[in-house]
Motif scaffolding. Structure first.
Motif, PDB file in Angstrom:
ATOM      1  N   PRO A  43      16.219  -6.628   8.128  1.00 40.10           N
ATOM      2  CA  PRO A  43      16.257  -6.887   9.577  1.00 40.10           C
ATOM      3  C   PRO A  43      15.736  -5.913  10.671  1.00 40.10           C
ATOM      4  N   ARG A  44      15.460  -4.802   9.999  1.00 37.95           N
ATOM      5  CA  ARG A  44      14.992  -3.780  11.011  1.00 37.95           C
ATOM      6  C   ARG A  44      13.573  -3.274  10.300  1.00 37.95           C
ATOM      7  N   LEU A  45      13.423  -3.618   9.245  1.00 39.61           N
ATOM      8  CA  LEU A  45      12.403  -2.730   8.508  1.00 39.61           C
ATOM      9  C   LEU A  45      11.336  -3.887   7.686  1.00 39.61           C
ATOM     10  N   LEU A  46       9.900  -3.923   8.123  1.00 43.43           N
ATOM     11  CA  LEU A  46       9.135  -4.651   7.615  1.00 43.43           C
ATOM     12  C   LEU A  46       7.703  -3.665   6.978  1.00 43.43           C
ATOM     13  N   ALA A  47       7.581  -3.679   5.782  1.00 44.94           N
ATOM     14  CA  ALA A  47       6.670  -2.695   5.132  1.00 44.94           C
ATOM     15  C   ALA A  47       5.888  -3.408   3.971  1.00 44.94           C
ATOM     16  N   VAL A  48       4.531  -2.982   3.990  1.00 46.80           N
ATOM     17  CA  VAL A  48       3.738  -3.397   3.000  1.00 46.80           C
ATOM     18  C   VAL A  48       2.936  -2.169   2.273  1.00 46.80           C
ATOM     19  N   ALA A  49       2.809  -2.083   1.007  1.00 47.83           N
ATOM     20  CA  ALA A  49       2.054  -0.882   0.500  1.00 47.83           C
ATOM     21  C   ALA A  49       1.292  -1.529  -0.630  1.00 47.83           C
ATOM     22  N   ASP A  50      -0.097  -1.043  -0.895  1.00 45.12           N
ATOM     23  CA  ASP A  50      -1.205  -1.400  -1.661  1.00 45.12           C
ATOM     24  C   ASP A  50      -1.291  -0.479  -2.475  1.00 45.12           C
ATOM     25  N   GLY A  51      -0.699  -0.428  -3.742  1.00 46.11           N
ATOM     26  CA  GLY A  51      -1.150   0.688  -4.825  1.00 46.11           C
ATOM     27  C   GLY A  51      -2.224   0.848  -5.265  1.00 46.11           C
ATOM     28  N   MET A  52      -2.736   2.019  -5.849  1.00 48.90           N
ATOM     29  CA  MET A  52      -3.912   2.074  -6.483  1.00 48.90           C
ATOM     30  C   MET A  52      -3.886   3.163  -7.427  1.00 48.90           C
ATOM     31  N   GLY A  53      -4.783   3.155  -8.397  1.00 46.07           N
ATOM     32  CA  GLY A  53      -4.619   4.236  -9.532  1.00 46.07           C
ATOM     33  C   GLY A  53      -4.807   3.878 -10.738  1.00 46.07           C
ATOM     34  N   GLY A  54      -4.907   2.563 -11.157  1.00 48.38           N
ATOM     35  CA  GLY A  54      -5.163   2.062 -12.582  1.00 48.38           C
ATOM     36  C   GLY A  54      -4.013   2.080 -13.279  1.00 48.38           C
ATOM     37  N   GLN A  55      -4.105   1.413 -14.619  1.00 47.80           N
ATOM     38  CA  GLN A  55      -2.901   1.588 -15.623  1.00 47.80           C
ATOM     39  C   GLN A  55      -1.712   1.204 -14.646  1.00 47.80           C
ATOM     40  N   ALA A  56      -0.540   2.031 -14.929  1.00 48.51           N
ATOM     41  CA  ALA A  56       0.643   1.525 -14.028  1.00 48.51           C
ATOM     42  C   ALA A  56       0.831   2.404 -12.878  1.00 48.51           C
ATOM     43  N   ALA A  57      -0.155   3.186 -12.460  1.00 46.54           N
ATOM     44  CA  ALA A  57       0.136   4.264 -11.481  1.00 46.54           C
ATOM     45  C   ALA A  57       0.299   3.468 -10.121  1.00 46.54           C
ATOM     46  N   GLY A  58      -0.709   2.376  -9.948  1.00 48.15           N
ATOM     47  CA  GLY A  58      -0.599   1.643  -8.625  1.00 48.15           C
ATOM     48  C   GLY A  58       0.621   1.188  -8.269  1.00 48.15           C
ATOM     49  N   GLU A  59       1.325   0.530  -9.209  1.00 44.08           N
ATOM     50  CA  GLU A  59       2.702  -0.256  -8.766  1.00 44.08           C
ATOM     51  C   GLU A  59       3.461   0.768  -8.641  1.00 44.08           C
ATOM     52  N   VAL A  60       3.626   1.798  -9.657  1.00 44.88           N
ATOM     53  CA  VAL A  60       4.556   3.114  -9.339  1.00 44.88           C
ATOM     54  C   VAL A  60       4.505   3.507  -7.962  1.00 44.88           C
ATOM     55  N   ALA A  61       3.242   3.936  -7.440  1.00 37.23           N
ATOM     56  CA  ALA A  61       3.044   4.334  -6.218  1.00 37.23           C
ATOM     57  C   ALA A  61       3.726   3.445  -5.132  1.00 37.23           C
ATOM     58  N   SER A  62       3.279   2.235  -4.997  1.00 37.49           N
ATOM     59  CA  SER A  62       3.515   1.469  -3.859  1.00 37.49           C
ATOM     60  C   SER A  62       5.214   1.103  -3.967  1.00 37.49           C
TER      61      SER A  62
END
Length: 531
Positions: A43-62
């Protein structure tokens, strides 16, 4: 004004109560094996994060960044909305840095972040990286964020065009990302809203594939947000789906014209999480109620409650992957690959990344510009900017004889700012032209000094050849008149017309700076020197 969900804003003659109607979706794409994007819509927050870093690091970061920002959806925003966004972004960055210290295998991970925080009257915007936010108002789509990429910097400096940027080999090279440094500067701004505004937040898996005109046309059709999200993802997939695709569409609507208004009943109140954060965020509940909006969204996904299918959709329309919590059933997931197949894909991805990095380096080595090395002119190979601590340039040719002190002021300024060229031949041609200008300037100085030296020798010769006879004539005249020898000096008044006066008007050779042997050799290169 502080309000939990919406607040009145005077517009024109009537007072409106504004709120957000939103939908979110994410897709792995057709090339990537897993989704490193994360998205959250509440209702108040809209957010998008695009992770990077290879292996599982990208999804961990985002996932970590979205999970850190989710608490803003429960807060009651006030006038310090930008402070809240900025401090949350820095807190998320500090968390990523701490995770890398705890687990060195995560070194190199990072993520973009583009988020809007709704106050009921305005939207606060925080932006880092190359995910984007757009505003559709009065039928016109405007990008309201600026990409923090190497290519965007080249566009801003006028080195390449917008069209060239879309195919540049380094278009994905980020200059800012959460997790890349102990402190990352975020772009923060406030957006005044109007009823009828439509906002889009997306990763570059959408904006890098679908053109601005197509985005404007699709958003301008004003289908419900969930249908629009579906259409946008399908467009990116038709474009090849080379990257993860995540997008959020949110409409600013007026809900203040009656409790029974059908538009108000269509508003989404439940948060939606999509992408990597939806896969790693398990339900956290106390009794029957989740503790956080993210957990509530995860619970909604787990329940798969039946709902009416979106218009134009079917049970199987060829689109793979899941979007979000707004549709009735998840799309078929790709089958789990065996560990050998996954390992091979990882090796291929690493090889592609290495090839891309090598291709980018090769491209920089084909670029040239003219600049200054110490006190003289030089041709550089590479790019004039640095990539963090890395230098992307080296001196290709030096011209120690072309010193800055020999150049005109405007030429010095051009060289200090660097002169862009299309290649090495053009660079050498420009330096040759600059060399010719300097050579002719030196030739003029040498000619002026030689003329001055000759001018000093000529009066002495004239005095020896002409003055004695005149002196003898003067003496003879004086003897005829007075009977006494005359004074030659007295008979030659200094009226400025004599030889001494003429010599005083010419510059003395000693006042002109002498040229060095190297400068004289350079002056001889001037085409007019022989004349």
């Amino acid at each position: 004004m502080r309000n939990s969900r919406s607040s009145p804003e005077p517009m024109g003659e009537a007072s409106m109560t504004l709120a957000l109607r939103f939908a979110a979706g994410s897709h792995t794409g057709l090339i990537r094996d897993h989704n490193e994007d994360s998205g959250y819509a509440g209702p108040r927050l809209l957010a998008v994060a695009d992770g990077m870093g290879g292996q599982a690091a990208g999804e961990v970061a985002s996932s970590e960044v979205i999970s850190t920002l989710v608490r803003l959806d429960e807060d009651i925003p006030g006038s310090d909305v930008l402070t809240s966004l900025g401090s949350s972004a820095q807190h998320a960055n500090a968390r990523l840095r701490a995770m890398v210290e705890e687990d060195p295998q995560l070194d190199g991970m990072g993520t973009t972040l583009t988020a809007l925080l709704w106050t009921g009257q305005r939207l606060g915007l925080v932006h880092i990286g190359d995910s984007r936010a757009y505003l559709l108002r009065d039928g016109m789509l405007t990008q309201i964020t600026q990409d923090h990429t190497w290519v965007q910097r080249l566009v801003d400096e006028g080195r390449i065009t917008e069209e060239e940027a879309t195919t540049h080999p380094q278009r994905s090279l980020l200059m800012r990302a959460l997790g890349s440094a102990d402190h990352v500067e975020a772009d923060l701004s406030i957006r005044e809203v109007r009823a009828g505004d439509r906002y889009l937040i997306c990763s570059d898996g959408l904006s890098g594939v679908v053109s601005h005109e197509t985005l404007e046309h699709t958003l301008g059709a004003f289908q419900p947000p969930q249908d629009t999200v579906r259409d946008l993802i399908e467009l990116a997939l038709r474009g090849g789906g080379p990257d993860n695709i995540t997008c959020i569409v949110a409409d600013v609507v007026d809900t203040g014209y009656g409790e029974g208004d059908t538009l108000a009943t269509q508003l989404h109140d439940n948060p939606q999480i999509v992408g990597a954060v939806a896969e790693v965020q398990g339900p956290q509940t106390t009794g029957q109620h989740p503790l956080t909006p993210a957990a509530r969204a995860a619970e909604l996904r787990a329940q798969h409650q039946p709902a009416a299918p979106p218009s134009g959709g079917g049970e199987d329309d060829g689109v793979l992957g899941t979007f979000g919590a707004y549709h009735d059933e998840p799309y078929p997931q790709r089958p789990r690959r065996r560990w050998l197949g996954r390992s091979l894909l990882i090796l291929v991805a690493l090889a592609l990344l290495g090839a891309g990095g090598f291709a980018g380096y090769r491209w920089t080595q084909s670029q040239y510009y003219i600049g200054v090395e110490d006190d003289h002119v030089a041709i550089y190979r590479g790019l004039s900017q640095d990539l963090g601590p890395l230098s992307l340039r080296e001196v290709h040719l030096r011209y120690p004889e072309l010193k800055l002190e020999l150049l005109k002021d405007f030429k010095k300024t051009e060289l200090e700012k660097t002169i862009s060229v299309g290649g090495l031949p053009e660079a050498e041609k420009k330096v040759s032209e600059l060399r010719a200008e300097v050579a002719c300037d030196l030739a003029d100085r040498l000619r002026e000094r030689q003329d001055a030296e000759q001018g000093e020798q000529a009066p002495a010769e004239d005095l020896q050849s002409e003055n004695p006879p005149q002196n003898e004539q003067n003496e003879q005249n004086e003897q005829n008149e007075t009977g006494q020898p005359g004074d030659p000096a007295a008979e030659q008044p200094d009226d400025g017309s004599g030889t001494s006066g003429a010599n005083s008007e010419e510059p003395a050779a000693r006042d002109l700076p002498a040229l060095t042997e190297e400068q004289e050799e350079l002056a001889a290169e001037c085409p007019t020197a022989a004349q």
